[in-house]
Structures are given as C-alpha cells and as structure tokens.
Design a protein around this motif. Structure first.
Motif, PDB file in Angstrom:
ATOM      1  N   ALA A  84       0.842  -1.200   0.000  1.00 30.70           N
ATOM      2  CA  ALA A  84       0.000   0.000   0.000  1.00 30.70           C
ATOM      3  C   ALA A  84       0.875   1.247   0.000  1.00 30.70           C
ATOM      4  CB  ALA A  84      -0.913  -0.011   1.222  1.00 30.70           C
ATOM      5  N   PRO A  85       0.320   2.367  -0.427  1.00 31.35           N
ATOM      6  CA  PRO A  85       1.098   3.612  -0.418  1.00 31.35           C
ATOM      7  C   PRO A  85       1.419   4.056   1.002  1.00 31.35           C
ATOM      8  CG  PRO A  85      -1.204   4.054  -0.947  1.00 31.35           C
ATOM      9  CD  PRO A  85      -1.037   2.559  -0.975  1.00 31.35           C
ATOM     10  N   LEU A  86       2.508   4.808   1.130  1.00 29.66           N
ATOM     11  CA  LEU A  86       2.875   5.373   2.420  1.00 29.66           C
ATOM     12  C   LEU A  86       1.931   6.515   2.785  1.00 29.66           C
ATOM     13  CD1 LEU A  86       6.749   5.498   1.951  1.00 29.66           C
ATOM     14  CD2 LEU A  86       5.463   3.844   3.318  1.00 29.66           C
ATOM     15  N   GLY A  87       1.788   6.758   4.056  1.00 34.44           N
ATOM     16  CA  GLY A  87       0.939   7.848   4.501  1.00 34.44           C
ATOM     17  C   GLY A  87       0.954   7.939   6.009  1.00 34.44           C
ATOM     18  N   LEU A  88       0.080   8.763   6.578  1.00 36.25           N
ATOM     19  CA  LEU A  88      -0.018   8.951   8.019  1.00 36.25           C
ATOM     20  C   LEU A  88      -1.440   8.672   8.492  1.00 36.25           C
ATOM     21  CD1 LEU A  88       2.035  12.249   8.524  1.00 36.25           C
ATOM     22  CD2 LEU A  88       2.751   9.916   9.080  1.00 36.25           C
ATOM     23  N   LYS A  89      -1.556   7.997   9.611  1.00 30.12           N
ATOM     24  CA  LYS A  89      -2.854   7.728  10.236  1.00 30.12           C
ATOM     25  C   LYS A  89      -2.607   7.626  11.741  1.00 30.12           C
ATOM     26  CE  LYS A  89      -7.277   6.309   9.403  1.00 30.12           C
ATOM     27  NZ  LYS A  89      -8.238   6.813   8.426  1.00 30.12           N
ATOM     28  N   ARG A  90      -2.343   8.739  12.365  1.00 26.86           N
ATOM     29  CA  ARG A  90      -1.958   8.737  13.769  1.00 26.86           C
ATOM     30  C   ARG A  90      -3.170   8.543  14.670  1.00 26.86           C
ATOM     31  NH1 ARG A  90       1.511  13.527  11.923  1.00 26.86           N
ATOM     32  NH2 ARG A  90       3.609  12.636  11.729  1.00 26.86           N
ATOM     33  N   PRO A  91      -3.001   7.783  15.767  1.00 23.28           N
ATOM     34  CA  PRO A  91      -4.121   7.595  16.694  1.00 23.28           C
ATOM     35  C   PRO A  91      -4.463   8.898  17.393  1.00 23.28           C
ATOM     36  CG  PRO A  91      -2.106   6.675  17.612  1.00 23.28           C
ATOM     37  CD  PRO A  91      -1.783   7.076  16.204  1.00 23.28           C
ATOM     38  N   PRO A  92      -5.717   9.047  17.841  1.00 26.88           N
ATOM     39  CA  PRO A  92      -6.116  10.279  18.534  1.00 26.88           C
ATOM     40  C   PRO A  92      -5.342  10.454  19.830  1.00 26.88           C
ATOM     41  CG  PRO A  92      -8.038   8.930  17.970  1.00 26.88           C
ATOM     42  CD  PRO A  92      -6.832   8.103  17.713  1.00 26.88           C
ATOM     43  N   LEU A  93      -5.095  11.698  20.195  1.00 22.66           N
ATOM     44  CA  LEU A  93      -4.554  12.020  21.513  1.00 22.66           C
ATOM     45  C   LEU A  93      -5.723  12.248  22.464  1.00 22.66           C
ATOM     46  CD1 LEU A  93      -1.676  14.483  20.540  1.00 22.66           C
ATOM     47  CD2 LEU A  93      -1.462  12.091  21.233  1.00 22.66           C
ATOM     48  N   SER A  94      -5.726  11.533  23.562  1.00 30.77           N
ATOM     49  CA  SER A  94      -6.857  11.620  24.485  1.00 30.77           C
ATOM     50  C   SER A  94      -6.784  12.884  25.324  1.00 30.77           C
ATOM     51  CB  SER A  94      -6.877  10.403  25.414  1.00 30.77           C
ATOM     52  OG  SER A  94      -7.078   9.219  24.679  1.00 30.77           O
ATOM     53  N   PRO A  95      -7.910  13.564  25.510  1.00 31.67           N
ATOM     54  CA  PRO A  95      -7.925  14.720  26.418  1.00 31.67           C
ATOM     55  C   PRO A  95      -7.804  14.279  27.863  1.00 31.67           C
ATOM     56  CG  PRO A  95     -10.134  14.231  25.660  1.00 31.67           C
ATOM     57  CD  PRO A  95      -9.209  13.331  24.885  1.00 31.67           C
ATOM     58  N   VAL A  96      -7.427  15.208  28.719  1.00 30.02           N
ATOM     59  CA  VAL A  96      -7.406  14.927  30.147  1.00 30.02           C
ATOM     60  C   VAL A  96      -8.821  14.554  30.602  1.00 30.02           C
ATOM     61  CG1 VAL A  96      -7.048  15.967  32.417  1.00 30.02           C
ATOM     62  CG2 VAL A  96      -5.436  16.426  30.564  1.00 30.02           C
TER      63      VAL A  96
END
Length: 381
Positions: free
Chosen positions: A361-373
């Motif tokens: 598959a092509p390269l890319g970004l799919k970063r997980p969410p950052l959780s709020p406090v």
C-alpha cells in the motif's frame, strides 16, 4: 478502544439480561430530544495534557480532526484561531480553554447536517456526540451510518449476524449501522472499557433496539478506565454461542498478555460455524534481530503502550492456533503498515492458515487520537 467482565448467562443467546429492567428505566427517562448542539459539544477544554508540548499537540490534533470534517467554507475561520504556538510559545491551561471555546463557536452545532436515521421501531437513531467520536477515530457521521440497510461487513453471510458480540464497541460505530441493517442481528452484545461510551449506547441505542445490549468491561486502562482494578476479564458470553465476533481497532491497543488472553476467550465463545472479524498492526520479527524469543510486540508510546501495539505475524499465527483458531482470511492494509483485517474461524482438522499478502500500500499517516485529560469522564453526564 477498544470490555465487560463476568461469567456467561442463561438462555440460548448466550448472555444474561439482569440489567434489562434498569436499562428500560434509563431508556424511558432518556428521550430523543437531544438538541443539535449536543452533537458538537466537544469537551475540548480537556484537550490539554500534563506538559505544554503535549497541550499543543492535543489541541492541534482535536482542531485538525474536527476541521477535516467541517465544510470547506468554514475552515478559513478555523485557521484564524491558530494557537499561540505560532508565536513560538506554549499554551497554558487558560489559553487552551479559550482556543477550544472559539472552535466550538465557529463550528456551530453540527459537523454534518443529515437527519437521524429511523430504527425499525420508528424511533430516530441518534449519532454519538462528537466528544465521544473524537476518542475513537473518525468524526464524520458516515462512519456510523448505514442508510441503505446493506450488510455491514461485505462477504459475511446473513446467517452469521444471528448472535453478534462486539468487543470494544466504543460509542456504537458498528452497533448503529447494525441497527439499520436488513435484516438486523438477532441479538447483539457490545462491551467496552469506557463507561461513558457504554452509558451513551445504553441510553440511545438500546432504547431504539431492545435486542441490543451494552456492558461495561471494567478493566484498567490509563486513559479510558483508570479506576479499573484488573487487567483482563473473561467475555460475559457462553461457550460456542457467538456467530459473529467483531474486534475492530481493539487488538491494536492491548499488550501481548492481553492479546493472548482475549484470543483464548475468542476461541472459547466462537460458534463452530462462527466468524471473527479483527484488525491488527503487524510486523516481521525476523527483521529485528535484537528481539528476545519472548518479545513479540512493539510500542509507539512509552507513557501508554496501548496507544498502538504492533505484533509479530508468526506470533499471531501460533497464538491463534493455540487458542483453537485459524486465520481464514487476511487483507493487507490500505495504508502501508496500518491495520490488517483478519478473519478467524474455529480450528478444524486439516485447516491451513491463510497466507499474509505483501503490504504494498502507499505510504501515509494515520496517527491515533490524543486523548484529552479526564477522557474517562466523557459521556457520564
């Protein structure tokens, strides 16, 4: 995000309904009169973290996720609220809250303007509030919607939807689509470690579909359930009772011991003809010569390792087989290195695991969410 504890229940469907009366009382009290502002009542005041760098990342992450879901005409206004980071210094707590309030004001009450779907009972099916959506992934309502009533998982035969167990049900991404499906499941049980999401699903989805049940899986998680007292719990389901097991973006967020435990639980509860749909982050351990024999997982976050966990392919094959399971179908990621979709079935004599295709598959970004406090408190009100 990821699930409920306790033993199996009575009845042919495989789980107890002891909470039925309590749920009905909650449903009676909860009406479908949620105003549109609830859809956009994003609790972004919590999008800060313990240090200033994480504060900026959390706010920018929330801002970016919501902005992507907003019609283009409104995005220009969003850009004008860029945080103080552009001036080269960190946001303090008050600045974070101010920036988030301006975001909510600019965005209005909803990201999308489509009407609520109607359940088979004639009641509208609400969408989850965005503060819950933001914890688990996509904010677009289309990820929670099945307006055509098609089978939610293409290629899975209709009979498999008889008894559905949703491990890590979140705020109802799969459940809401299943309620709209024709035919709907005979029975559905969803479990999740985030009590606020479970509460929301009980109040809003069980109300419109009485055969859909949701339970809190009270296991410890740093961000979503810090009050949990144990690390793992058995599924509250009888042996060989589940015809369709769903674990979407769950095994990507548990450590090696938990993954092995829950694979054994999957082997226990899956029906002889049942199908399990799972997703994984995977790598080839042979390409990491420094790893010990007992080390089979990689992490991206030293503060919360469950942010994303990557498992060795060979370990997954061995562990599934030891749990009485076979890898019956393997679909490579659509983004290089991202989620592998793996179907599992009960191990049968002569079974051969499916082969892993190449990940091209092509390269890319799919970063997980950052959780709020205080992410674990969302949805409780």
């Amino acid at each position: 995000m990821n699930r409920s504890g306790g033993g199996g229940g009575g009845g042919g469907t495989g789980w107890t309904t002891a909470a039925h009366e309590e749920r009905e009382a909650e449903n009676e009290a909860e009406r479908a009169s949620r105003v549109q502002s609830d859809r956009m009542a994003v609790t972004m005041e919590g999008c800060h973290a313990a240090d200033s760098n994480r504060t900026i990342s959390s706010v920018d992450s929330c801002r970016s996720k919501i902005s992507d879901a907003v019609p283009p005409a409104r995005r220009a206004a969003l850009r004008s609220t860029s945080p103080a980071r552009r001036k080269g210094h960190a946001l303090d707590h008050q600045q974070t809250r101010t920036a988030c309030r301006s975001l909510r004001s600019l965005l209005g009450t909803r990201v999308m303007q489509g009407p609520d779907a109607v359940s088979p009972t004639g009641l509208p099916i609400p969408f989850p509030p965005l503060e819950l959506m933001a914890l688990v992934g996509p904010l677009e309502e289309s990820f929670y919607d099945n307006p055509t009533g098609d089978l939610v998982f293409p290629g899975i035969p209709p009979a498999a939807y008889d008894v559905v167990f949703d491990f890590g049900c979140g705020c109802g991404r799969v459940a809401r689509k299943l309620i709209q499906q024709h035919p709907a499941p005979g029975r559905y049980l969803g479990i999740d470690l985030h009590s606020g999401m479970v509460d929301w699903c009980r109040r809003n989805l069980s109300r419109v579909a009485s055969n859909f049940e949701f339970r809190h899986h009270d296991v410890w998680n740093r961000g979503f359930n810090p009050e949990g007292m144990v690390g793992m719990l058995p599924f509250p389901v009888e042996d060989s009772s589940v015809t369709l097991f769903v674990a979407w973006s769950v095994f990507t967020h548990v450590n090696e011991a938990a993954a092995a435990f829950y694979l054994r639980e999957l082997g226990r509860v899956l029906h002889e003809d049942g199908i399990a749909i799972t997703t994984w982050f995977l790598f080839e351990k042979s390409e990491f010569p420094m790893m010990q024999e007992f080390q089979n997982a990689l992490f991206i976050n030293d503060t919360d390792p469950t942010n994303a966990v990557i498992f060795d392919k060979a370990w997954l094959r061995r562990t599934a087989e030891n749990a009485g399971l076979s890898l019956s179908s393997i679909v490579a990621p659509t983004l290089r290195g991202f989620q592998w979709q793996i179907q599992m079935k009960k191990w049968q004599p002569g079974t051969v695991h499916a082969e892993f295709p190449a990940d091209v598959a092509p390269l890319g970004l799919k970063r997980p969410p950052l959780s709020p406090v205080d992410a674990h408190r969302l949805g409780r009100d």
